[in-house]
Design an enzyme around this catalytic site. Structure first.
Site, PDB file in Angstrom:
ATOM      1  N   SER A   1       0.845  -1.186   0.000  1.00 12.97           N
ATOM      2  CA  SER A   1       0.000   0.000   0.000  1.00 12.97           C
ATOM      3  C   SER A   1       0.890   1.250   0.000  1.00 12.97           C
ATOM      4  CB  SER A   1      -0.957  -0.041   1.198  1.00 12.97           C
ATOM      5  OG  SER A   1      -1.986   0.905   1.051  1.00 12.97           O
TER       6      SER A   1
ATOM      7  N   ASP B   1      -9.053  -5.032  -6.086  1.00 11.45           N
ATOM      8  CA  ASP B   1      -8.708  -4.036  -5.061  1.00 11.45           C
ATOM      9  C   ASP B   1      -9.623  -2.814  -5.202  1.00 11.45           C
ATOM     10  OD1 ASP B   1      -7.506  -2.221  -3.319  1.00 11.45           O
ATOM     11  OD2 ASP B   1      -5.484  -2.899  -3.797  1.00 11.45           O
TER      12      ASP B   1
ATOM     13  N   HIS C   1      -7.491  -5.503  -1.529  1.00 13.20           N
ATOM     14  CA  HIS C   1      -6.260  -4.812  -1.130  1.00 13.20           C
ATOM     15  C   HIS C   1      -5.370  -5.676  -0.235  1.00 13.20           C
ATOM     16  CE1 HIS C   1      -3.815  -1.250  -0.860  1.00 13.20           C
ATOM     17  NE2 HIS C   1      -3.885  -1.208   0.455  1.00 13.20           N
TER      18      HIS C   1
END
Length: 733
Positions: free
Chosen positions: A603, A678, A710
């Site tokens: 991320s 995602d 994600h």
């Protein structure tokens, strides 16, 4: 005679050698593998599921899996408090699944996500999209809804006489005689009643919880948020697995886009009228929090402007249609939104959290917005308001007072005196108080101790343990412990760092380094807590000869606003500068191979990995980026604009912080990973990166995980992913 002696000596030596080999084999520790890290039972142990206090504070309920007659069963159990005796209430697996909800003969009933009624007699929960209740006193399971559509966000009213839920973006309630009442009728794909949309859930409220309604304390009214997504652009989430594929259109405002329009409504059960509260939060403002005051007539509403540098607390009388401004928080950068508030039931006052002096601290106000007194004070952060015992006048909170690296429970009186730390073990504590504030559950861990749950009285006295012990297998591994330390750069900036050295570390050797980074605002990697499966994977890599290093750069949580604010309006710049200071430190160590430094992250950490590889290509030999942001123009409004403002107002910083603008510099090996489903950092980021890398003639590896979001969750996916990253670093570092 000489020959015989030689034979005897040879036999004795051989036997001794065999015994030594056998002893060595017994002493040899097993080595970790990715397959074992993500297999069952978890090496870190496993807590019971859905641990909740009973409303009367006399017990703790949970779901736990145990083997019965050779078969694993899920038990619904209660532990008595304070004695800890366990009572099995029922075995949910044994209830028959309704035929219309059954997909196979192996389907089992589940109490997942259950909530207690206030009287503690009944729980409510969803199963296969319908609402059920279970009465623990009679053992009766009752199905409350039977609809084609799915009910979500189920709760009991405070008096336990009704349940509320959402269906098809409208709000409903039902009494225990199964008489349903529809509260709203306007629900549509772009109009949500009592339900948060994605960006509100992810960035303002609680990840994973989309409930946006709140019962009045007297159960005679229910407040809710209406979110209008009509002006929010759509983004396609494509599923390519079915034969003809499918597309889900997600309402997702990217930086600079129109936001949802939000307002607060109240449904009055007695008059059956719906009231709307002004002022509205248009596209340029957010409703950040909603609470009821104890009189069940007024709401406390936190309104945040779009720039997120001004937060206003309003008290609104829904029947009178009047509201008043109670207090305002402002900042030259951004104002943080939190849940550390408490509106008293028995007194005309409330506890408020503010960072006005540079650290999150607690303050006591009266309902007119006049400050009564400051409750906490120090150069450290309060991280949670755990409970307010109104009867005894005590306030419980978690703070970093003892150490930046630890979390501890404290108590202070309403007079702001007699602050006392209740938790003693060094590490990280997260607590959950009983409703009467006489007891609490302590979730504790440190770098060498997996999370354990224990029950204590309000003075900190240990009563009993609630967790299942980690498997003995964990102790059989020779796990290298993380070393936590402070490093000071040549510029005089001090950073908290952690390092895991290879097993059987030899300071005379040279080792490659893998830097694990996150780097984003309001996050903290370096802490005295158990790191779970991620730590175990890092330990596995240390077993294979790598040093694992992490550094909390400026912007990270824990050191106050003076440490967080410098990243304002320039994401990615100071963070990379600080990570490079960590690299300089690593290069100064005689046991580090400066030519073999790698980096990885997920991320924001993936974003940092891309910046590191593309902007400082001569520093890093290899990097793996999982679900990275390629350009903050592609990320959501609330998060991005909090730190960067809108693209049109800060174009140069957006360009400087966008990895896609620097791909031509790549020299090292690069692994790019993304889940195709995602909905947080869209796969778009990795596709755009891939396009730019191809145009620049750069070689790289791309790994997509079909249908994964994600977190790329699931044992098979996680096992594959970490084997992929392991092989990548072994081949390129």
């Amino acid at each position: 005679m000489k020959t015989l002696r030689g034979v005897v000596f040879f036999l004795i030596a051989a036997i001794g050698c065999s015994l030594a080999i056998a002893a060595s084999a017994q002493d040899k520790k097993p080595t970790l593998t990715v397959e074992r890290i993500y297999a069952d039972p978890p090496l870190s142990g496993e807590l019971p599921d859905r641990i909740l206090w009973l409303p009367d504070s006399k017990g703790i309920s949970y779901l736990i899996e145990r083997e019965i007659d050779g078969e694993k069963k899920t038990l619904f159990a209660i532990r008595d408090v304070p004695f800890g005796e366990e009572k099995i209430i029922c075995i949910p697996d044994t209830f028959a699944v309704p035929e219309d909800l059954k997909k196979s003969d192996d389907d089992k009933f589940s109490f997942g996500g259950y909530i207690w009624s206030e009287v503690g007699r009944m729980i409510v929960f969803r199963h296969k999209g319908d609402v059920f209740t279970f009465d623990r006193t009679t053992g009766t399971l009752e199905r409350r809804t039977q609809t084609e559509d799915t009910e979500t966000n189920v709760t009991f009213s405070p008096d336990g006489s009704m349940v509320a839920y959402t269906r098809e973006n409208d709000l409903y309630m039902m009494d225990l005689d199964n008489r349903e009442r529809r509260i709203t009728t306007t629900g549509a794909d772009t109009l949500l009643n009592g339900i948060l949309n994605w960006v509100y859930m992810e960035e303002l409220f609680t990840r994973g919880n989309r409930r946006a309604y709140w019962w009045a304390p007297n159960s005679r009214a229910i407040a809710f948020m209406e979110l209008n997504d009509g002006s929010v652009p759509e983004f396609p989430l494509v599923d390519l697995i079915p034969t003809h594929g499918s597309v889900e259109m997600q309402r997702y405002p990217k930086a600079g886009d129109p936001n949802p329009r939000v307002r607060v409504g109240v449904y009055d059960l007695e008059s059956e009228e719906l009231y709307w509260i002004d002022p509205l939060a248009g596209e340029d403002a957010y409703i950040a929090r909603v609470y009821w005051l104890s009189d069940s007539k007024r709401l406390a509403i936190e309104k945040l402007n779009r720039d997120q540098n001004e937060l206003v607390l309003l008290f609104a009388d829904y029947r009178a249609g009047a509201w008043e401004q109670i207090l305002t928080e402002t900042d030259s950068t951004w104002v943080s939104v939190d849940y550390m508030k408490h509106y008293y039931e028995t007194k005309s006052r409330f506890v408020w959290t503010s960072e006005r002096d540079g650290y999150a601290q607690l303050y006591l106000y009266n309902l007119n917005g006049k400050l009564i007194r400051r409750l906490t004070n120090g150069p450290w952060e309060v991280v949670a308001l755990d409970g307010v015992d109104e009867k005894q006048g005590d306030i419980y909170y978690t703070a970093l007072e003892k150490s930046l690296l630890e979390r501890h429970l404290y108590k202070v009186s309403e007079k702001g005196k007699k602050m006392r730390r209740l938790t003693q073990l060094s590490g990280s504590h997260a607590v959950r108080f009983s409703p009467d504030h006489r007891f609490y559950i302590d979730y504790f861990s440190n770098t060498e101790t997996p999370t354990q749950a224990t029950v204590h009285d309000a003075q900190g006295k240990h009563l009993f343990k609630l967790w299942e012990d980690p498997p003995e297998e964990l102790a059989s591994y020779d796990l290298p412990a993380p070393e936590i330390f402070t490093m000071t750069s040549v510029q005089g900036i001090s950073y908290q760092c952690s390092m895991i050295k290879p097993t059987h570390f030899d300071p005379g050797k040279k080792y490659p380094v893998i830097i694990y980074t996150y780097g984003g605002p309001n996050a903290q990697l370096v802490r005295n807590r158990w790191g779970g499966s991620l730590y175990l994977w890092h330990a596995m890599m240390a077993e294979r000869g790598y040093i694992i290093f992490s550094l909390d750069n400026r912007g990270a949580f824990g050191k106050g606003r003076i440490w967080e604010n410098p990243i304002y309006k320039r994401l990615g710049q100071l963070e990379l500068h600080d990570q490079l200071a960590g690299v300089d430190y690593l290069k100064s160590l005689p046991f580090v191979d400066a030519s073999r430094i790698g980096i990885w992250g997920w991320s924001y950490g993936g974003y940092m990995t891309c910046l590191a590889l593309f902007k400082t290509p001569d520093v890093f030999k290899a990097g793996a980026a999982v679900a990275p942001v390629a350009d903050f123009r592609l990320y959501d409004t609330i998060y991005t604009e909090r730190y960067m403002k809108r693209p049109e107002d800060n174009e140069e910083a957006y360009n400087e912080g966008a990895p896609i603008n620097f791909v031509e510099n790549l020299k090292g090996a690069f692994l790019l990973v993304h889940g195709t489903a995602d909905d947080n950092v869209h796969m778009q980021s990795s596709i755009v990166l891939a396009e730019k890398l191809i145009e620049a003639g750069k070689d790289f590896d791309l790994m997509l995980y079909p249908g994964k979001m994600h977190g790329i969750r699931g044992k098979a996916a996680r096992t594959h992913l970490f084997n992929k990253i392991t092989t990548f670093f072994e081949e390129n570092l």
